[in-house]
Design a protein around this motif. Structure first.
Motif, PDB file in Angstrom:
ATOM      1  N   ILE A  91     -37.404  64.038  -6.859  1.00 22.25           N
ATOM      2  CA  ILE A  91     -37.705  65.157  -7.744  1.00 22.25           C
ATOM      3  C   ILE A  91     -38.339  64.655  -9.038  1.00 22.25           C
ATOM      4  CG2 ILE A  91     -36.677  67.040  -9.072  1.00 22.25           C
ATOM      5  CD1 ILE A  91     -34.535  67.184  -6.821  1.00 22.25           C
ATOM      6  N   LEU A  92     -37.757  63.596  -9.601  1.00 15.67           N
ATOM      7  CA  LEU A  92     -38.270  62.965 -10.804  1.00 15.67           C
ATOM      8  C   LEU A  92     -38.299  61.456 -10.615  1.00 15.67           C
ATOM      9  CD1 LEU A  92     -36.235  64.970 -13.478  1.00 15.67           C
ATOM     10  CD2 LEU A  92     -38.631  65.283 -12.924  1.00 15.67           C
ATOM     11  N   LYS A  93     -39.114  60.787 -11.406  1.00 13.53           N
ATOM     12  CA  LYS A  93     -39.187  59.328 -11.355  1.00 13.53           C
ATOM     13  C   LYS A  93     -38.575  58.764 -12.626  1.00 13.53           C
ATOM     14  CE  LYS A  93     -43.186  59.407  -8.459  1.00 13.53           C
ATOM     15  NZ  LYS A  93     -44.601  59.288  -8.339  1.00 13.53           N
ATOM     16  N   SER A  94     -37.781  57.718 -12.459  1.00 15.39           N
ATOM     17  CA  SER A  94     -37.035  57.181 -13.599  1.00 15.39           C
ATOM     18  C   SER A  94     -37.943  56.695 -14.721  1.00 15.39           C
ATOM     19  CB  SER A  94     -36.105  56.061 -13.146  1.00 15.39           C
ATOM     20  OG  SER A  94     -36.851  54.979 -12.631  1.00 15.39           O
ATOM     21  N   GLY A  95     -39.103  56.175 -14.394  1.00 17.52           N
ATOM     22  CA  GLY A  95     -40.015  55.694 -15.428  1.00 17.52           C
ATOM     23  C   GLY A  95     -40.598  56.789 -16.291  1.00 17.52           C
ATOM     24  N   GLU A  96     -40.555  58.021 -15.810  1.00 15.22           N
ATOM     25  CA  GLU A  96     -41.137  59.141 -16.544  1.00 15.22           C
ATOM     26  C   GLU A  96     -40.120  59.907 -17.374  1.00 15.22           C
ATOM     27  OE1 GLU A  96     -42.943  61.473 -13.503  1.00 15.22           O
ATOM     28  OE2 GLU A  96     -44.493  59.990 -13.087  1.00 15.22           O
ATOM     29  N   VAL A  97     -38.852  59.912 -16.954  1.00 14.59           N
ATOM     30  CA  VAL A  97     -37.864  60.767 -17.614  1.00 14.59           C
ATOM     31  C   VAL A  97     -36.712  59.986 -18.237  1.00 14.59           C
ATOM     32  CG1 VAL A  97     -38.369  62.751 -16.159  1.00 14.59           C
ATOM     33  CG2 VAL A  97     -36.594  61.140 -15.469  1.00 14.59           C
TER      34      VAL A  97
END
Length: 124
Positions: free
Chosen positions: A54-60
């Motif tokens: 759902i989300l990527k750790s590098g972005e959030v």
């Protein structure tokens, strides 16, 4: 680093303490307290969001050095909103209701939701 927070008062009202949503970053203890959950539940929900893609750790998520020399992980507003749909608590349901209400009762005449392969871009 200036950062805003999301809070809920005793009456269930959501308060966003910044004008720009890109300034909202909260650390794990703040989110655990906000959602009224324990740390292992929080970490499991974050892992589930990453695992599902759902989300990527590098972005959030970002790691920031504190004044005392230790590091802390900060989570963006996208992660906070995703956690609201992942967790089953009173605060999470209030935040979900707030987001849905804001999406459906926008002051703009039209509400557009553009979906692409990488994620959802919402433009009003």
């Amino acid at each position: 680093m200036e950062r805003g927070k999301i809070a809920i008062d005793g009456y269930g009202n959501i308060k966003i303490q910044t004008k720009c949503t890109s300034d909202i970053w909260m650390n794990e203890p703040e989110l655990v307290d906000f959602f009224n959950i324990i740390a292992p539940t929080f970490r499991a929900a974050v892992r589930a969001i990453y695992k599902k893609g759902i989300l990527k750790s590098g972005e959030v998520e970002k790691r920031v050095k504190r004044k005392d020399g230790f590091y802390e992980n900060l989570y963006s507003v996208e992660m906070i909103f995703a956690l609201a749909f992942q967790l089953d608590t009173y605060v999470a349901s209030q935040l979900r209701n707030f987001l849905i209400y804001r999406a459906m009762n926008t002051s703009a005449k039209n509400f557009f939701c553009f979906i692409n392969q990488k994620g959802v871009n919402v433009k009003c």
